[in-house]
Scaffold this motif. Structure first.
Motif, PDB file in Angstrom:
ATOM      1  N   TRP A  77      -9.216 -30.763  -5.168  1.00 27.69           N
ATOM      2  CA  TRP A  77      -9.997 -30.261  -4.030  1.00 27.69           C
ATOM      3  C   TRP A  77      -9.098 -29.372  -3.167  1.00 27.69           C
ATOM      4  N   PRO A  78      -9.108 -28.069  -3.416  1.00 29.32           N
ATOM      5  CA  PRO A  78      -8.251 -27.174  -2.615  1.00 29.32           C
ATOM      6  C   PRO A  78      -8.624 -27.178  -1.138  1.00 29.32           C
ATOM      7  N   GLN A  79      -9.815 -27.676  -0.809  1.00 30.94           N
ATOM      8  CA  GLN A  79     -10.230 -27.702   0.602  1.00 30.94           C
ATOM      9  C   GLN A  79      -9.296 -28.567   1.451  1.00 30.94           C
ATOM     10  N   PHE A  80      -8.705 -29.611   0.840  1.00 35.28           N
ATOM     11  CA  PHE A  80      -7.707 -30.393   1.566  1.00 35.28           C
ATOM     12  C   PHE A  80      -6.489 -29.523   1.885  1.00 35.28           C
ATOM     13  N   HIS A  81      -6.173 -28.602   0.975  1.00 28.99           N
ATOM     14  CA  HIS A  81      -5.072 -27.668   1.236  1.00 28.99           C
ATOM     15  C   HIS A  81      -5.394 -26.812   2.463  1.00 28.99           C
ATOM     16  N   HIS A  82      -6.644 -26.381   2.569  1.00 27.55           N
ATOM     17  CA  HIS A  82      -7.020 -25.493   3.675  1.00 27.55           C
ATOM     18  C   HIS A  82      -6.833 -26.176   5.032  1.00 27.55           C
ATOM     19  N   MET A  83      -7.160 -27.470   5.091  1.00 26.80           N
ATOM     20  CA  MET A  83      -6.937 -28.216   6.332  1.00 26.80           C
ATOM     21  C   MET A  83      -5.451 -28.204   6.692  1.00 26.80           C
ATOM     22  N   SER A  84      -4.594 -28.392   5.678  1.00 24.24           N
ATOM     23  CA  SER A  84      -3.149 -28.383   5.920  1.00 24.24           C
ATOM     24  C   SER A  84      -2.652 -26.982   6.251  1.00 24.24           C
ATOM     25  N   TYR A  85      -3.214 -25.947   5.587  1.00 23.05           N
ATOM     26  CA  TYR A  85      -2.813 -24.566   5.891  1.00 23.05           C
ATOM     27  C   TYR A  85      -3.060 -24.253   7.370  1.00 23.05           C
ATOM     28  N   TRP A  86      -4.218 -24.705   7.877  1.00 22.22           N
ATOM     29  CA  TRP A  86      -4.566 -24.455   9.283  1.00 22.22           C
ATOM     30  C   TRP A  86      -3.511 -25.066  10.209  1.00 22.22           C
ATOM     31  N   GLU A  87      -3.128 -26.310   9.926  1.00 23.66           N
ATOM     32  CA  GLU A  87      -2.135 -26.973  10.774  1.00 23.66           C
ATOM     33  C   GLU A  87      -0.751 -26.364  10.580  1.00 23.66           C
ATOM     34  N   LEU A  88      -0.413 -25.975   9.351  1.00 25.64           N
ATOM     35  CA  LEU A  88       0.867 -25.315   9.106  1.00 25.64           C
ATOM     36  C   LEU A  88       0.945 -23.988   9.867  1.00 25.64           C
ATOM     37  N   MET A  89      -0.183 -23.283   9.920  1.00 25.59           N
ATOM     38  CA  MET A  89      -0.239 -22.035  10.688  1.00 25.59           C
ATOM     39  C   MET A  89       0.164 -22.287  12.142  1.00 25.59           C
ATOM     40  N   TRP A  90      -0.362 -23.374  12.735  1.00 26.89           N
ATOM     41  CA  TRP A  90      -0.040 -23.669  14.129  1.00 26.89           C
ATOM     42  C   TRP A  90       1.383 -24.194  14.275  1.00 26.89           C
ATOM     43  N   CYS A  91       1.864 -24.943  13.279  1.00 25.38           N
ATOM     44  CA  CYS A  91       3.253 -25.411  13.339  1.00 25.38           C
ATOM     45  C   CYS A  91       4.213 -24.230  13.450  1.00 25.38           C
ATOM     46  N   PHE A  92       3.999 -23.209  12.628  1.00 26.19           N
ATOM     47  CA  PHE A  92       4.891 -22.045  12.659  1.00 26.19           C
ATOM     48  C   PHE A  92       4.637 -21.176  13.895  1.00 26.19           C
TER      49      PHE A  92
END
Length: 545
Positions: free
Chosen positions: A284-299
């Motif tokens: 389920w790549p959609q779980f990746h998208h949730m993490s991508y969103w948070e990684l975007m804010w982390c950086f």
């Protein structure tokens, strides 16, 4: 439970395969199967997936209806137990709670599936019916007419989930929004809702996991994005720890672990958890998208603009949730780079900003507030010689309450404050234009939040007061005034001046409307007022005692 174990161990296909053979005859198999498809549909945001999940949930609801007492209907659970002379069987009670869950999830899917107001109202009616069933079930389980059966814990967990979720959600909704949703007469008690969810989270059952997930969502997301950060990280960590021990490679629980590190300001540890969550499953790549969103804010918090751009770019290519927002964020991160620095993939922030308006979408007949905000801000780039946005990535970070994440990181706060100080100087030196006052006030608001993080109370107050006093000069960004008042109220609260804090919040709530991201600000004002009035009541009670 075996299917749940498979799901939490990232074996999503195997979980569905385990459930499928019994979806025509078992309420719980049908409900959980439909729940997984609904979750998938909400994450993909593809209409075909949402429609398919809606049909499956409707079939599950029809199966639950077969097991309900034939005379049963909305509001009749308690009356059946009291007046019919017959006791509801345990199977019939389970049918009620499963039916209510189906209604609630169908309502959520209805809101996503169709843009018409008719569908929005239909969804609202499902929620209302569901609310009444849960309320009646809760009262019936407390009455002398109810006798515990062998599966009492699962039934009790189902009712606790529903009653807890409704109380918590309704307690967070301001009266104005409650009226819009036609919840008139409904009320929610946040503490009672949390206690019900904690009660439902005990043990290990289908509903206990759902209760834990709701509590984790509240403590790590809702209380920050729609509140003042009043969630309890200690409670969230206590809930998550045993589940992480049981499911150490669960993508879901790694995601929440990352979010907790992020909130604590441990950005590097958060990045590790989110990246690990992406590695453990590929189904389920959609779980990746949730993490991508948070990684975007982390950086973003680390001011690593190219890495933040990288994750916004991934989302713009892979996720269907909000193309307009992802492209706006890509442009925002590029605009934070020095003018002379080479842009990744040769992209231009000006061209990206110009694309935003063509990418907006509608849900329940309306564009999401975040997209409307992005479209409005990007509009100034339509001009042949656009007036650039000063710090768009930091402005959007404020909207998602990102500054709260770095309260305990003076190094990160100082780095962002330096950027804002440079932007402030640049605006003072630049020629005056239609956006000058708005841009200056936006920078002052963000600067004030940084100074508040550094406990420079007087300097922060001066920034927020400057925004408030510039109200008549602001032409476009009217959201700045109620947010400045909200921030001023936080300072008053810190000084122990509750009356002045409440007065500022009331002014922000009553004197301004139809501004960008209004609902989000209203949610935060409501949360701040509830917290202040609650602490005031506690003090009075303590004094009286």
């Amino acid at each position: 439970m075996e299917a749940l174990d498979l799901f939490l161990n990232n074996q999503f296909t195997e979980s569905l395969d385990k459930l499928r053979p019994r979806v025509k005859d078992s309420m719980y198999h049908a409900l959980f199967y439909a729940t997984l498809l609904a979750m998938h549909g909400m994450m993909t945001f593809q209409q075909d997936d949402i429609i398919s999940a809606g049909r499956t949930m409707k079939s599950a609801q029809e199966l639950c209806q077969r097991f309900r007492r034939k005379s049963s209907g909305v509001g009749s659970v308690s009356s059946l137990g009291k007046n019919s002379g017959e006791k509801l069987s345990e199977e019939e009670l389970h049918a009620e709670v499963c039916y209510a869950e189906c209604l609630l999830q169908r309502a959520a899917l209805t809101f996503l599936q169709d843009e018409s107001m008719v569908s929005f109202i239909k969804g609202g009616m499902k929620v209302r019916n569901c609310y009444i069933i849960y309320k009646d079930l809760h009262n019936f389980l407390q009455s002398s007419h109810f006798h515990k059966g062998p599966n009492h814990s699962e039934l009790k967990g189902g009712v606790a989930l529903g009653v807890g979720a409704f109380n918590l959600t309704l307690s967070m909704l301001p009266a104005r929004i409650l009226r819009l949703l036609e919840f008139v007469g409904f009320s929610g008690d946040k503490n009672y809702g949390l206690s019900q969810l904690h009660e439902g989270a005990e043990g290990l059952s289908l509903r206990s996991i759902l209760c834990v997930l709701l509590l984790l969502c509240y403590h790590t997301f809702l209380s920050f994005i729609l509140g003042t950060g009043e969630g309890s990280l200690a409670d969230a960590e206590e809930l998550l720890k045993p589940l992480q021990q049981r499911y150490p490679r669960s993508a879901i629980f790694l995601f929440f672990a990352g979010r907790m590190e992020q909130i604590k300001g441990n950005i590097d540890q958060a990045v590790d958890r989110f990246e690990e969550g992406c590695k453990v499953q590929q189904v389920w790549p959609q779980f990746h998208h949730m993490s991508y969103w948070e990684l975007m804010w982390c950086f973003t918090l680390k001011r690593a603009w190219k890495m933040a751009y990288f994750y916004a770019d991934l989302l713009s290519q892979e996720s269907h949730w909000s193309k307009a927002m992802y492209v706006y964020m890509k442009a925002s991160f590029l605009s934070m780079l020095p003018a002379e620095e080479e842009r990744p993939f040769g992209e231009s922030e000006v061209e990206l900003f110009r694309q935003v308006s063509s990418l907006k979408q509608k849900i329940a007949g309306k564009s999401p507030p975040t997209e409307k905000f992005a479209v409005r801000k990007a509009r100034r780039y339509k001009a042949l010689h656009p007036v650039t946005l000063p710090v768009p990535a930091l402005e959007m970070m404020y909207m998602w309450n990102g500054f709260a994440m770095i309260r305990n990181r003076p190094d990160l706060t100082e780095g962002i404050l330096n950027i804002l100080t440079q932007a402030e100087r640049h605006l003072l030196d630049a020629p005056v234009n239609d956006y000058t006052v708005d841009d200056q006030c936006m920078v002052q608001l963000l600067k004030g939040v940084c100074l508040k993080n550094q406990a420079q109370t007087q300097a922060a107050e001066a920034c927020f007061s400057h925004v408030w006093k510039s109200e008549k000069q602001i032409k476009f960004d009217h959201y700045l005034i109620p947010n400045a008042l909200l921030e001023l109220s936080f300072l008053c609260s810190q000084r122990g001046n509750r009356e002045q804090a409440i007065s500022l919040l009331q002014r922000a709530k009553n004197n301004y409307k139809d501004y960008s991201m209004e609902s989000r600000t209203i949610f935060r004002i409501h949360a701040a007022l509830s917290k202040l009035k609650g602490s005031s009541a506690d003090t009075e009670e303590s004094t009286a005692t």
